[in-house]
Design a protein around this motif. Sequence first.
Motif, PDB file in Angstrom:
ATOM      1  N   ALA A  81     -29.999 -39.936 -53.975  1.00 39.45           N
ATOM      2  CA  ALA A  81     -29.954 -38.548 -53.444  1.00 39.45           C
ATOM      3  C   ALA A  81     -31.320 -38.308 -52.785  1.00 39.45           C
ATOM      4  CB  ALA A  81     -29.412 -37.496 -54.466  1.00 39.45           C
ATOM      5  N   ASP A  82     -32.548 -38.770 -53.633  1.00 40.48           N
ATOM      6  CA  ASP A  82     -33.556 -38.552 -53.053  1.00 40.48           C
ATOM      7  C   ASP A  82     -34.526 -39.703 -53.164  1.00 40.48           C
ATOM      8  OD1 ASP A  82     -36.064 -37.112 -52.531  1.00 40.48           O
ATOM      9  OD2 ASP A  82     -36.456 -36.528 -54.418  1.00 40.48           O
ATOM     10  N   PRO A  83     -34.530 -40.559 -52.239  1.00 38.84           N
ATOM     11  CA  PRO A  83     -35.062 -42.029 -52.431  1.00 38.84           C
ATOM     12  C   PRO A  83     -36.549 -41.709 -52.297  1.00 38.84           C
ATOM     13  CG  PRO A  83     -33.677 -41.929 -50.384  1.00 38.84           C
ATOM     14  CD  PRO A  83     -33.594 -40.567 -51.057  1.00 38.84           C
ATOM     15  N   PRO A  84     -37.288 -42.572 -52.925  1.00 39.35           N
ATOM     16  CA  PRO A  84     -38.807 -42.802 -52.791  1.00 39.35           C
ATOM     17  C   PRO A  84     -39.004 -43.375 -51.254  1.00 39.35           C
ATOM     18  CG  PRO A  84     -38.148 -44.347 -54.468  1.00 39.35           C
ATOM     19  CD  PRO A  84     -36.976 -43.476 -54.184  1.00 39.35           C
ATOM     20  N   GLU A  85     -40.070 -43.470 -50.734  1.00 37.58           N
ATOM     21  CA  GLU A  85     -40.514 -44.011 -49.467  1.00 37.58           C
ATOM     22  C   GLU A  85     -40.070 -45.572 -49.306  1.00 37.58           C
ATOM     23  OE1 GLU A  85     -41.047 -42.576 -46.800  1.00 37.58           O
ATOM     24  OE2 GLU A  85     -41.398 -44.316 -45.492  1.00 37.58           O
ATOM     25  N   ALA A  86     -40.456 -46.298 -50.253  1.00 36.61           N
ATOM     26  CA  ALA A  86     -40.255 -47.694 -50.394  1.00 36.61           C
ATOM     27  C   ALA A  86     -38.832 -47.889 -50.179  1.00 36.61           C
ATOM     28  CB  ALA A  86     -40.850 -48.380 -51.630  1.00 36.61           C
ATOM     29  N   LEU A  87     -37.739 -47.074 -50.872  1.00 35.54           N
ATOM     30  CA  LEU A  87     -36.136 -47.153 -50.757  1.00 35.54           C
ATOM     31  C   LEU A  87     -35.996 -47.115 -49.355  1.00 35.54           C
ATOM     32  CD1 LEU A  87     -33.703 -48.106 -52.088  1.00 35.54           C
ATOM     33  CD2 LEU A  87     -33.459 -45.755 -53.036  1.00 35.54           C
ATOM     34  N   ARG A  88     -36.502 -45.918 -48.833  1.00 38.89           N
ATOM     35  CA  ARG A  88     -35.985 -45.104 -47.361  1.00 38.89           C
ATOM     36  C   ARG A  88     -36.276 -46.386 -46.641  1.00 38.89           C
ATOM     37  NH1 ARG A  88     -35.004 -40.132 -46.139  1.00 38.89           N
ATOM     38  NH2 ARG A  88     -35.419 -38.795 -48.262  1.00 38.89           N
ATOM     39  N   ARG A  89     -37.526 -47.039 -46.252  1.00 41.05           N
ATOM     40  CA  ARG A  89     -37.851 -47.966 -45.718  1.00 41.05           C
ATOM     41  C   ARG A  89     -36.739 -49.271 -45.772  1.00 41.05           C
ATOM     42  NH1 ARG A  89     -43.357 -47.246 -46.698  1.00 41.05           N
ATOM     43  NH2 ARG A  89     -43.307 -48.878 -48.239  1.00 41.05           N
ATOM     44  N   TYR A  90     -36.758 -49.597 -46.929  1.00 40.25           N
ATOM     45  CA  TYR A  90     -35.710 -50.568 -47.152  1.00 40.25           C
ATOM     46  C   TYR A  90     -34.247 -50.498 -46.652  1.00 40.25           C
ATOM     47  CZ  TYR A  90     -32.586 -53.630 -49.850  1.00 40.25           C
ATOM     48  OH  TYR A  90     -31.549 -54.500 -50.275  1.00 40.25           O
ATOM     49  N   LEU A  91     -33.691 -49.392 -46.917  1.00 37.41           N
ATOM     50  CA  LEU A  91     -32.397 -48.808 -46.465  1.00 37.41           C
ATOM     51  C   LEU A  91     -32.324 -48.609 -44.943  1.00 37.41           C
ATOM     52  CD1 LEU A  91     -31.501 -46.460 -49.242  1.00 37.41           C
ATOM     53  CD2 LEU A  91     -30.598 -48.453 -48.755  1.00 37.41           C
ATOM     54  N   GLY A  92     -33.571 -48.458 -44.447  1.00 39.43           N
ATOM     55  CA  GLY A  92     -33.603 -48.326 -42.969  1.00 39.43           C
ATOM     56  C   GLY A  92     -33.063 -47.031 -42.282  1.00 39.43           C
ATOM     57  N   ALA A  93     -32.869 -46.150 -42.970  1.00 34.52           N
ATOM     58  CA  ALA A  93     -32.384 -44.814 -42.688  1.00 34.52           C
ATOM     59  C   ALA A  93     -33.223 -43.599 -43.047  1.00 34.52           C
ATOM     60  CB  ALA A  93     -31.041 -44.656 -43.543  1.00 34.52           C
ATOM     61  N   PRO A  94     -34.519 -43.442 -42.363  1.00 32.68           N
ATOM     62  CA  PRO A  94     -35.298 -42.673 -42.449  1.00 32.68           C
ATOM     63  C   PRO A  94     -35.096 -40.962 -42.317  1.00 32.68           C
ATOM     64  CG  PRO A  94     -35.842 -43.725 -40.420  1.00 32.68           C
ATOM     65  CD  PRO A  94     -34.567 -44.515 -41.156  1.00 32.68           C
ATOM     66  N   GLY A  95     -33.701 -40.848 -41.652  1.00 26.49           N
ATOM     67  CA  GLY A  95     -33.438 -39.601 -41.261  1.00 26.49           C
ATOM     68  C   GLY A  95     -32.543 -39.148 -42.203  1.00 26.49           C
ATOM     69  N   GLY A  96     -31.443 -39.822 -42.047  1.00 25.30           N
ATOM     70  CA  GLY A  96     -30.367 -39.674 -43.112  1.00 25.30           C
ATOM     71  C   GLY A  96     -29.672 -40.629 -43.878  1.00 25.30           C
ATOM     72  N   LEU A  97     -29.529 -40.897 -44.932  1.00 24.05           N
ATOM     73  CA  LEU A  97     -29.022 -41.754 -45.902  1.00 24.05           C
ATOM     74  C   LEU A  97     -27.437 -41.755 -45.929  1.00 24.05           C
ATOM     75  CD1 LEU A  97     -31.771 -41.648 -48.540  1.00 24.05           C
ATOM     76  CD2 LEU A  97     -30.894 -43.811 -47.202  1.00 24.05           C
ATOM     77  N   PRO A  98     -26.934 -42.756 -46.130  1.00 23.98           N
ATOM     78  CA  PRO A  98     -25.315 -42.554 -46.640  1.00 23.98           C
ATOM     79  C   PRO A  98     -25.113 -41.752 -47.775  1.00 23.98           C
ATOM     80  CG  PRO A  98     -26.179 -44.853 -46.518  1.00 23.98           C
ATOM     81  CD  PRO A  98     -27.222 -44.028 -46.064  1.00 23.98           C
ATOM     82  N   ASP A  99     -23.796 -41.104 -47.911  1.00 29.98           N
ATOM     83  CA  ASP A  99     -23.543 -40.521 -49.170  1.00 29.98           C
ATOM     84  C   ASP A  99     -23.940 -41.263 -50.405  1.00 29.98           C
ATOM     85  OD1 ASP A  99     -23.338 -38.424 -47.466  1.00 29.98           O
ATOM     86  OD2 ASP A  99     -20.984 -38.690 -47.420  1.00 29.98           O
TER      87      ASP A  99
END
Length: 238
Positions: A219-237
């Motif tokens: 729901a509120d990923p840290p920066e390292a996880l955002r980068r890993y998921l490759g979805a800086p703007g919007g994450l999957p639900d």
Amino acid sequence: MLRLDAMRAENGGFDLAADLAVEPGRRVAVIGPSGAGKSTLLGAIAGFFPVTAGRITWDGRDITGAAPGARPVAMLFQDGNLFPHLTVAQNVGLGLRPDLRLSAQQHQAVEQALHRVGLNGMAGRKPGALSGGQQSRAALARVLVQARPLLLLDEPFAALGPALKRDMLDLVQALAAETGATLLMVSHDPDDARYIAEQVILVAEGRAEPPVTTATLFADPPEALRRYLGAPGGLPDA
Ligand SMILES: Nc1ncnc2c1ncn2[C@@H]1O[C@H](COP(=O)(O)OP(=O)(O)OP(=O)(O)O)[C@@H](O)[C@H]1O
């Protein structure tokens, strides 16, 4: 409970730091970028890599220097590590005795494990005569007969298709619930974490973070996880 107290482990010059605890019976996904140290984390807990600082304890017992076989750990790798020249039953039996001199009781345990993973009737086959999914089941049966309280799974089902992978995750989840085992599973698929794991350990830049609730993390990923998921703007639900 598994504790890594200010632990540092070394893997061929790579240094991994971890200071965390995992409650008994938890199912925990280990996620993070390629090369971040996920396999090193599991390998250190299993005793395959040297711990250079801090300690590892299980239920208060220091296992930092224990031989791999003397740890409360069973580990499953992506390729399953099945020996092609041995039968399925022998491959599973290796989990009990490397020399395969099994007692009647141990033979029975092998049979029960094969039954539990849905491989009845296939005990005498060689791994080459099994499908990919069946090979995964055989490898899981070998982990199961060891009856260890801590199961470490390193991308165990990455080679399977989505439906088969789901079946295996269901089976792992059921087995962990039946035995009360603690489960740490490395996966590159965030959906696996959401599906099976109550908590996630994020490994990034040579550090394993303490486990956090899966839904909270996504729901509120840290920066390292955002980068890993490759979805800086919007994450999957989540
Ligand atoms: N035998 C080795 N010699 C030197 N460096 C190694 C060795 N094995 C692994 N490493 C390095 O250690 C680091 C951590 O590797 P590890 O396998 O734990 O990462 P990982 O997160 O599991 O990666 P992946 O998701 O790609 O499997 C990597 O940067 C890797 O290059």
